[in-house]
Scaffold this motif. Structure first.
Motif, mmCIF file in Angstrom:
data_model
loop_
_atom_site.group_PDB
_atom_site.id
_atom_site.type_symbol
_atom_site.label_atom_id
_atom_site.label_comp_id
_atom_site.label_asym_id
_atom_site.label_seq_id
_atom_site.Cartn_x
_atom_site.Cartn_y
_atom_site.Cartn_z
ATOM 1 N N LEU A 32 0.831 -1.197 0.000
ATOM 2 C CA LEU A 32 0.000 0.000 0.000
ATOM 3 C C LEU A 32 0.867 1.249 0.000
ATOM 4 N N GLU A 33 0.452 2.258 -0.738
ATOM 5 C CA GLU A 33 1.018 3.584 -0.524
ATOM 6 C C GLU A 33 0.337 4.183 0.699
ATOM 7 N N PHE A 34 1.018 5.126 1.336
ATOM 8 C CA PHE A 34 0.478 5.691 2.570
ATOM 9 C C PHE A 34 0.439 7.213 2.461
ATOM 10 N N ALA A 35 -0.757 7.771 2.666
ATOM 11 C CA ALA A 35 -0.945 9.218 2.711
ATOM 12 C C ALA A 35 -1.647 9.539 4.023
ATOM 13 N N PRO A 36 -0.933 9.549 5.152
ATOM 14 C CA PRO A 36 -1.576 9.715 6.458
ATOM 15 C C PRO A 36 -2.367 11.015 6.540
ATOM 16 N N HIS A 37 -3.497 10.941 7.251
ATOM 17 C CA HIS A 37 -4.385 12.099 7.324
ATOM 18 C C HIS A 37 -3.785 13.165 8.235
ATOM 19 N N GLY A 38 -3.491 14.323 7.643
ATOM 20 C CA GLY A 38 -2.870 15.405 8.396
ATOM 21 C C GLY A 38 -3.817 16.157 9.304
ATOM 22 N N LYS A 39 -5.142 15.990 9.117
ATOM 23 C CA LYS A 39 -6.091 16.717 9.963
ATOM 24 C C LYS A 39 -5.926 16.357 11.430
ATOM 25 N N THR A 40 -5.399 15.161 11.721
ATOM 26 C CA THR A 40 -5.240 14.727 13.105
ATOM 27 C C THR A 40 -4.315 15.657 13.858
ATOM 28 N N THR A 41 -3.168 16.000 13.265
ATOM 29 C CA THR A 41 -2.139 16.753 13.985
ATOM 30 C C THR A 41 -1.896 18.154 13.446
ATOM 31 N N MET A 42 -2.049 18.345 12.151
ATOM 32 C CA MET A 42 -1.680 19.609 11.492
ATOM 33 C C MET A 42 -0.326 20.119 12.001
ATOM 34 N N ALA A 43 0.631 19.213 12.051
ATOM 35 C CA ALA A 43 1.951 19.515 12.597
ATOM 36 C C ALA A 43 3.020 19.187 11.565
ATOM 37 N N PRO A 44 3.689 20.191 10.996
ATOM 38 C CA PRO A 44 4.669 19.913 9.943
ATOM 39 C C PRO A 44 5.828 19.029 10.391
ATOM 40 N N SER A 45 6.217 19.108 11.656
ATOM 41 C CA SER A 45 7.307 18.247 12.105
ATOM 42 C C SER A 45 6.886 16.774 12.069
ATOM 43 N N LEU A 46 5.623 16.506 12.380
ATOM 44 C CA LEU A 46 5.139 15.128 12.306
ATOM 45 C C LEU A 46 4.918 14.704 10.858
ATOM 46 N N PHE A 47 4.466 15.635 10.006
ATOM 47 C CA PHE A 47 4.373 15.321 8.574
ATOM 48 C C PHE A 47 5.740 14.892 8.044
ATOM 49 N N ALA A 48 6.774 15.639 8.419
ATOM 50 C CA ALA A 48 8.125 15.325 7.942
ATOM 51 C C ALA A 48 8.551 13.939 8.395
ATOM 52 N N ALA A 49 8.228 13.581 9.639
ATOM 53 C CA ALA A 49 8.584 12.255 10.139
ATOM 54 C C ALA A 49 7.823 11.166 9.390
ATOM 55 N N GLN A 50 6.560 11.410 9.074
ATOM 56 C CA GLN A 50 5.772 10.417 8.336
ATOM 57 C C GLN A 50 6.285 10.257 6.914
ATOM 58 N N LEU A 51 6.622 11.361 6.267
ATOM 59 C CA LEU A 51 7.170 11.275 4.909
ATOM 60 C C LEU A 51 8.525 10.579 4.906
ATOM 61 N N ALA A 52 9.349 10.867 5.905
ATOM 62 C CA ALA A 52 10.656 10.221 5.985
ATOM 63 C C ALA A 52 10.530 8.724 6.196
ATOM 64 N N ALA A 53 9.437 8.294 6.841
ATOM 65 C CA ALA A 53 9.218 6.869 7.083
ATOM 66 C C ALA A 53 8.615 6.155 5.883
ATOM 67 N N GLY A 54 8.315 6.887 4.812
ATOM 68 C CA GLY A 54 7.833 6.241 3.603
ATOM 69 C C GLY A 54 6.510 6.718 3.068
ATOM 70 N N ALA A 55 5.814 7.596 3.791
ATOM 71 C CA ALA A 55 4.565 8.131 3.263
ATOM 72 C C ALA A 55 4.832 8.871 1.963
ATOM 73 N N THR A 56 3.903 8.764 1.005
ATOM 74 C CA THR A 56 4.097 9.411 -0.292
ATOM 75 C C THR A 56 3.328 10.716 -0.415
ATOM 76 N N ALA A 57 2.431 10.989 0.534
ATOM 77 C CA ALA A 57 1.630 12.208 0.499
ATOM 78 C C ALA A 57 1.055 12.432 1.888
ATOM 79 N N ILE A 58 0.464 13.605 2.072
ATOM 80 C CA ILE A 58 -0.301 13.905 3.276
ATOM 81 C C ILE A 58 -1.743 14.146 2.851
ATOM 82 N N THR A 59 -2.676 13.520 3.552
ATOM 83 C CA THR A 59 -4.093 13.730 3.294
ATOM 84 C C THR A 59 -4.598 14.909 4.119
ATOM 85 N N VAL A 60 -5.529 15.668 3.564
ATOM 86 C CA VAL A 60 -6.165 16.762 4.299
ATOM 87 C C VAL A 60 -7.670 16.699 4.073
#
Length: 415
Positions: free
Chosen positions: A71-99
């Motif tokens: 699966l590709e992963f685009a974790p939902h950003g509405k949960t945190t709206m935190a760019p530092s956590l977005f960066a960690a999710q993308l670094a772990a392999g997420a291909t996008a952020i959902t909003v």
């Protein structure tokens, strides 16, 4: 891989909720570098904290789950709206952020998130034109449509935007009683055809959301219907070479993997994108019961990362403690906070057995105290929270702590 998003320069001062900082302002990085102890005087109560080890564990767990299942992963950003956590999710392999909203998409673009999936209908002409303009500049963006009239609105909005790159749209299939999404496959075909024929738009695939269904069996039936609907669009020759199929909250991602993963669409490059969001912090409430890892424990586990520390203000009568924490500071929509630990006035810690929150006001919690449990004014109580999606948005800055309650980082949210 290092992912560096553009995070605005922010400072800590008297305006920062949860921190006691009456002196000159300092940057978030400067504050974090000082390695304050949570109970050392730099914080006032209540304050919500995030456990670093749990956050990292959860990010890694879902990344590995998606990788195992293709699966590709685009974790939902509405949960945190935190760019530092977005960066960690993308670094772990997420291909996008959902909003969920145009405003959240704008924030992600400002942070430098390279790919955004707006898992909602976008019908506001201004944001539609903005999205189309950003696409011309290389922004990878997807949004949804579930009506022919909505498609007409989208096409009219982007018609004035010059460029050769179309705005990519997902036709959404819902279910009776659910949120957005076409209610029948015939309606889905009509919407998909309207997108495919509209100038300035391109049909990218199909979106779905199963999180509102009552159980895994119902989610499985619905997702099987989504898969059949995608086959129908293929037969109708409405799909391009690459097809995105996206679904998944944090409640049934195992069912999404079971019903949608794999190479089941001959003649197309299939991309199945999971959109779970609440997993990143998990919780001590509804997601303890809802997490798919209860059904598939061999696949991993999640750990609650969020806690609120609040102070006992008063013990006005037997069996009752009033704690300085309420609706402004803690999630309460899907279960009240759960007392877990008490910090005595001398700094010692003890379990919070015999304590239960029975109600919350704006800034007060009514805690039922059952003998032999007892608490005293001035003591601190650590509470677990339920439903992280309504916890993060109450705090602009969230201290990240290690196992020794030392603050090692700060999460800045942008709601």
């Amino acid at each position: 891989m290092t992912i560096k998003l553009s995070i605005p320069a922010e400072r800590i001062d008297w305006r920062t909720k949860g921190l006691w900082w009456p002196g000159p302002a300092v940057s978030l990085d400067e504050f974090a570098a000082q390695r304050h102890h949570l109970f050392g005087g730099a914080f006032t109560w209540p304050v919500m904290v995030a456990g670093r080890a749990a956050l990292l564990h959860n990010i890694d767990t879902l990344a590995r789950f998606c990788a195992r299942h293709g699966l590709e992963f685009a974790p939902h950003g509405k949960t945190t709206m935190a760019p530092s956590l977005f960066a960690a999710q993308l670094a772990a392999g997420a291909t996008a952020i959902t909003v969920a909203t145009a405003g959240q998409a704008l924030a992600c673009r400002a942070f430098g998130v390279p790919s955004v999936l707006l898992a909602n209908e976008l019908l506001d002409p201004g944001p539609l034109r903005w999205a189309a303009e950003q696409v011309q500049q290389g922004f990878d963006f997807l949004c949804c449509a579930d009506s022919v009239s909505g498609v007409r609105t989208m096409a009219a909005a982007v018609a004035s935007v010059p460029g050769r790159r179309p705005l990519r749209v997902l036709a959404e299939l819902g279910h009776p009683g659910g949120r957005t999404g076409c209610r029948t496959v015939a309606e889905l075909c009509d919407v998909a055809r309207a997108v495919a024929e509209a100038p300035g738009l391109e049909l990218a695939g199909v979106a779905a959301y199963e999180g509102g269904l009552p159980d895994a069996e119902a989610a499985g039936r619905y997702l099987a219907g989504v898969r059949a609907a995608v086959h129908r669009l293929s037969v109708e020759r409405l799909l391009g070479d690459e097809v995105v199929v996206t679904a998944g909250g944090s409640k049934y991602f195992d069912v999404v993997a079971d019903r949608l993963a794999g190479t089941w669409l001959p003649g197309h490059r299939l991309r199945v994108v999971l959109r779970s969001g609440a997993y990143i912090s998990h919780d001590d409430g509804i997601y303890q019961d809802w997490t798919p890892f209860r059904r598939i424990p061999e696949e991993g586990s999640l750990e609650p990362a969020l806690h609120v520390w609040a102070q006992v203000l008063s013990t006005p009568e037997d069996g009752l403690a009033i704690v300085g924490m309420g609706k402004r500071e803690v999630a309460y929509d899907e279960g009240l906070p759960m007392p877990q630990q008490v910090r005595a006035l001398d700094g010692t810690l003890r379990p919070a057995g015999g304590l239960r929150v029975r109600a919350v006001n704006d800034h007060h919690a009514y805690v039922e105290v059952t003998a032999p449990a007892a608490v005293a004014p001035g003591e601190l109580i650590r509470f677990g929270v339920s439903h992280p999606c309504t916890a993060f948005d109450k705090w602009q800055v969230i201290p990240v702590i290690d196992e020794a309650h030392t603050v090692v980082d700060l999460i800045r949210t942008y709601f």
